[in-house]
Design an enzyme around this catalytic site. Sequence first.
Site, PDB file in Angstrom:
ATOM      1  N   GLU A  35      10.034   6.339   5.306  1.00 44.62           N
ATOM      2  CA  GLU A  35      10.537   6.119   6.331  1.00 44.62           C
ATOM      3  C   GLU A  35      11.914   6.260   5.991  1.00 44.62           C
ATOM      4  OE1 GLU A  35      10.412   3.563   9.546  1.00 44.62           O
ATOM      5  OE2 GLU A  35      12.455   3.851  10.901  1.00 44.62           O
ATOM      6  N   ARG A 262      -3.314  -0.998   1.362  1.00 46.25           N
ATOM      7  CA  ARG A 262      -1.637  -0.683   0.950  1.00 46.25           C
ATOM      8  C   ARG A 262      -2.054  -1.706  -0.729  1.00 46.25           C
ATOM      9  NH1 ARG A 262       3.304  -1.283   3.383  1.00 46.25           N
ATOM     10  NH2 ARG A 262       2.163   0.146   5.159  1.00 46.25           N
ATOM     11  N   LYS A 272       9.861  -3.168   2.757  1.00 45.08           N
ATOM     12  CA  LYS A 272      11.021  -2.441   2.903  1.00 45.08           C
ATOM     13  C   LYS A 272      12.528  -3.851   3.527  1.00 45.08           C
ATOM     14  CE  LYS A 272      10.230   1.321   4.174  1.00 45.08           C
ATOM     15  NZ  LYS A 272      10.231   2.689   4.204  1.00 45.08           N
TER      16      LYS A 272
HETATM   17  P1  ATP Z   1       7.654  -0.728   4.741  1.00 49.21           P
HETATM   18  O1  ATP Z   1       7.062  -1.647   4.843  1.00 49.21           O
HETATM   19  O2  ATP Z   1       8.136  -1.104   3.060  1.00 49.21           O
HETATM   20  O3  ATP Z   1       8.795  -0.307   5.373  1.00 49.21           O
HETATM   21  P2  ATP Z   1       6.091   1.713   5.225  1.00 49.21           P
HETATM   22  O4  ATP Z   1       4.731   2.093   5.358  1.00 49.21           O
HETATM   23  O5  ATP Z   1       6.566   1.230   6.406  1.00 49.21           O
HETATM   24  O6  ATP Z   1       6.559   0.200   4.274  1.00 49.21           O
HETATM   25  P3  ATP Z   1       7.153   3.985   4.882  1.00 49.21           P
HETATM   26  O7  ATP Z   1       8.200   4.305   4.231  1.00 49.21           O
HETATM   27  O8  ATP Z   1       6.672   4.172   6.027  1.00 49.21           O
HETATM   28  O9  ATP Z   1       7.317   2.436   4.631  1.00 49.21           O
HETATM   29  O10 ATP Z   1       5.831   4.812   3.706  1.00 49.21           O
HETATM   30  C1  ATP Z   1       5.317   5.816   3.506  1.00 49.21           C
HETATM   31  C2  ATP Z   1       4.571   6.213   2.716  1.00 49.21           C
HETATM   32  O11 ATP Z   1       3.934   4.903   2.072  1.00 49.21           O
HETATM   33  C3  ATP Z   1       2.856   5.520   4.148  1.00 49.21           C
HETATM   34  O12 ATP Z   1       2.602   6.171   3.979  1.00 49.21           O
HETATM   35  C4  ATP Z   1       2.811   4.185   3.717  1.00 49.21           C
HETATM   36  O13 ATP Z   1       1.332   3.702   4.104  1.00 49.21           O
HETATM   37  C5  ATP Z   1       2.652   4.055   2.470  1.00 49.21           C
HETATM   38  N1  ATP Z   1       2.702   2.494   1.573  1.00 49.21           N
HETATM   39  C6  ATP Z   1       3.850   1.859   1.753  1.00 49.21           C
HETATM   40  N2  ATP Z   1       3.654   0.920   1.422  1.00 49.21           N
HETATM   41  C7  ATP Z   1       2.525   0.589   0.738  1.00 49.21           C
HETATM   42  C8  ATP Z   1       1.879  -0.017  -0.060  1.00 49.21           C
HETATM   43  N3  ATP Z   1       2.528  -1.302  -0.500  1.00 49.21           N
HETATM   44  N4  ATP Z   1       0.733  -0.052  -0.588  1.00 49.21           N
HETATM   45  C9  ATP Z   1       0.309   1.745  -0.113  1.00 49.21           C
HETATM   46  N5  ATP Z   1       1.086   2.324   0.479  1.00 49.21           N
HETATM   47  C10 ATP Z   1       2.158   1.750   0.543  1.00 49.21           C
HETATM   48 MG    MG Z   2       7.511   1.849   8.019  1.00 47.25          MG
END
Ligand code: ATP
Ligand code: MG
Length: 560
Positions: A35, A262, A272
Site C-alpha cells: 500500500e 510477519r 509504516k
Molecule cells: P505496515 O504495517 O508497515 O503498513 P502492511 O502489511 O500494512 O505493513 P503493506 O504495504 O500492505 O504493509 O505490505 C505489503 C506486503 O508486505 C504485504 O503482503 C504484507 O503482508 C507484507 N509485509 C508487511 N510487513 C511485513 C513484515 N514485517 N514481515 C513480512 N511481510 C510483511
Molecule cells: Mg497496511
Amino acid sequence: MSEAVESLNFIEHIVEDDLKNGYSKKELRFRFPPEPNGYLHIGHASSICLNFGLGLRYDAPVNLRFDDTNPAKEEQEYVDAIKKDVEWLGFKWDTERYASDYFQQLYDWAIELIKQGKAYVDEQSSEQMAEQKGTPTQAGTNSPFRDRSVDENLAIFQKMKDGEFQEGTHVLRAKIDMASSNMLMRDPIMYRVLHKAHHRTNTDWCIYPMYDWTHGESDYIEQVSHSFCTLEFAMHRELYDWFLDQVTDANKLRPKQREFARRNLSHTVVSKRKLLQLVEQNVVTGWDDPRMSTLSGLRRRGYTPESIRNFVETIGIAKRDNLIDVSLLEFHLRDHLNKISPRVMGVLDPVKVVITNYPEGEVEWLQTENNPEDASAGKREVPFSREIYIEKEDFREEANRKFFRLKLGGEVRLKSGFIIKAESCTKDTDGNIIEIQCTYDPKSKSGSGTEESLRKVKGTLHWVSVAHALKAEVRLYDRLFTDESPDTHKDKDFMEFINPNSLKVITGYLEPSLATAKSGDRFQFQRLGYFCVDPDSKEGKLVFNKTVGLRDTWAKVQNK
Ligand code: ATP
Ligand code: MG
C-alpha cells in the site's frame, strides 16, 4: 545440491504441491502488493524476497501491485520510493499494477452483487453497525437496511457514486451472514464514501473499495496464482474466497491466499504508521534517516542489498511471528562489507604524535593495500610526515603487558609504515594529553624487507598525517530504541523508548585519498568500522555515516 534434497520452506511446498496436483508451471504468477502509504521497511524485504524469489525459482512473472484504495493516506511520493527500493534490492517486476486501475471493474462487479441480492447499502452510523456486529461468541444482528430492494439499493449506490452523500453516511455491505463464527463474514463493508482526491484517479471517484473487496479481485484480474500475505490476514481468507466465488469464471485461474509470519526486528519498529510518526514528530530527519528500519534508511546507512537478501534468506519464512535480533542483520552486513569495502585510515578522536627524529617538512608516500580480502582491489599511497594523529585511546602513559597499543617506552607499528616508540608526552593544565613525542625506526618501514627480516612488534595502529588530513563530519549511530521490542508493551507507547543518544556528530580526520569519495561509497575505516558517504556531502564538505562497527577491533590487524 540436488532438487530432491534441497530444503524448501513451507510456502515453496505449497507451490510444489500445486504443481504436482495439476497447476502448470506456466500458470504461476506472484505479486508484491504494497500500500503506498509509506516507505518500505525491513519487514517488507521478507515479502519482496519471498515473492520475487518464487518468481526466479519458477521463472514466473511477479507483479508489483500498489494497493491504493485509501486516498487519505496514499501519495505518489510513496509509489516512487517503493519502486526505487524494490529495484535497489535487486528485483524486477513483470508489470506495474494499481488496484485503482480496477476501480471500474470492481464497481461493475459490485452492481452485479447488488442485483443478485448479495450486497446492500447501509445508512447507519459506524457506531450502530459496530453495536450490531456481536462478539466472537455472540451472533450479530441484522441491519434494518439489510432487506431493502435491489432497485432501491441500485438507486442509492448510484447516488453514493455520484457524490450525493457525505462521508460516513452510507456504505455498501456484502450480505453474507451476521451469525458467522468469523466476524469478518458479518456483512463486511465493500465501499465507503470518501470525498478525497486519489493520487491516480484524482476526483473520478468518491466511493472507494475496501481492502478485502479489492485484494482478491485484483489477484483474480491479474491471474495471480498464489497470493501470499502475512498472518493477520488468515481470518480474511474466508472472505477472500467468498468474494472470489462471486466473480470467478470456471475457465480461469483462481488465486489462492496463503499466509506467513510477519518479521519483526529488535530495537526498532516495522510499521509504516509508526515510522510515519517518527518522521512527522521529527524524531528522525526523514524516511531515509540512517537510523530508520526503512530500506531507504538502511541504504543511506550503508547497507548493501546483498546483505539484506542474505539476512532474509537466513531467517527464512515462518508460520509464527517472532522477533529477530538486529545483530543478525548486522552480521550479514559486516560479512558482505568485509569482502567489498576498500580499507582506509581515519582518526575519529585524535591526539597528535610528533616524530622527533623525522625531518621537518618531509613527506613520504607509503604503499598500502586497498583490501586484503580482494587482491584485485589494488594499492594506494598514504602520506607520512613528522606529525600524525592517532586515536586518543591508543595511547597510555602506563599500561600492563596486555596493552598492545602505544605506551611510554613502548613500540607499535604504524599501519603500512614505521615502528615508533613513545618517548614522552605533553599535557594541558587539566592533565589531558595533548601531544605525544615519539621516535621512529627508519629501518622498519613496511614492505622494505622480507616478512622475516622486518622487526616485529605486537601492536599496529591506524593513523593519518596531520598536514594531509581531510576533515569530515562523521555521524555515529546507536539503536533508535532502548527497548528490544518497543511496540509490544501494553501500558507504554513505543515513543517512550526512543533512545535520546541515537545520533552523535563528530569531526573525523581522514586520509586524503577520500577527497574523491562520492555519495554512497562505502569504506572500512581500519580498526573502527564501516562507513559510507552521506548524500549531505557537498564539494569541500564530506559527511560520513557510520554503518556498523567491526566485531574485532584490532587484534586481527596484521603486523604489516
Ligand atoms: P505496515 O504495517 O508497515 O503498513 P502492511 O502489511 O500494512 O505493513 P503493506 O504495504 O500492505 O504493509 O505490505 C505489503 C506486503 O508486505 C504485504 O503482503 C504484507 O503482508 C507484507 N509485509 C508487511 N510487513 C511485513 C513484515 N514485517 N514481515 C513480512 N511481510 C510483511
Ligand atoms: Mg497496511
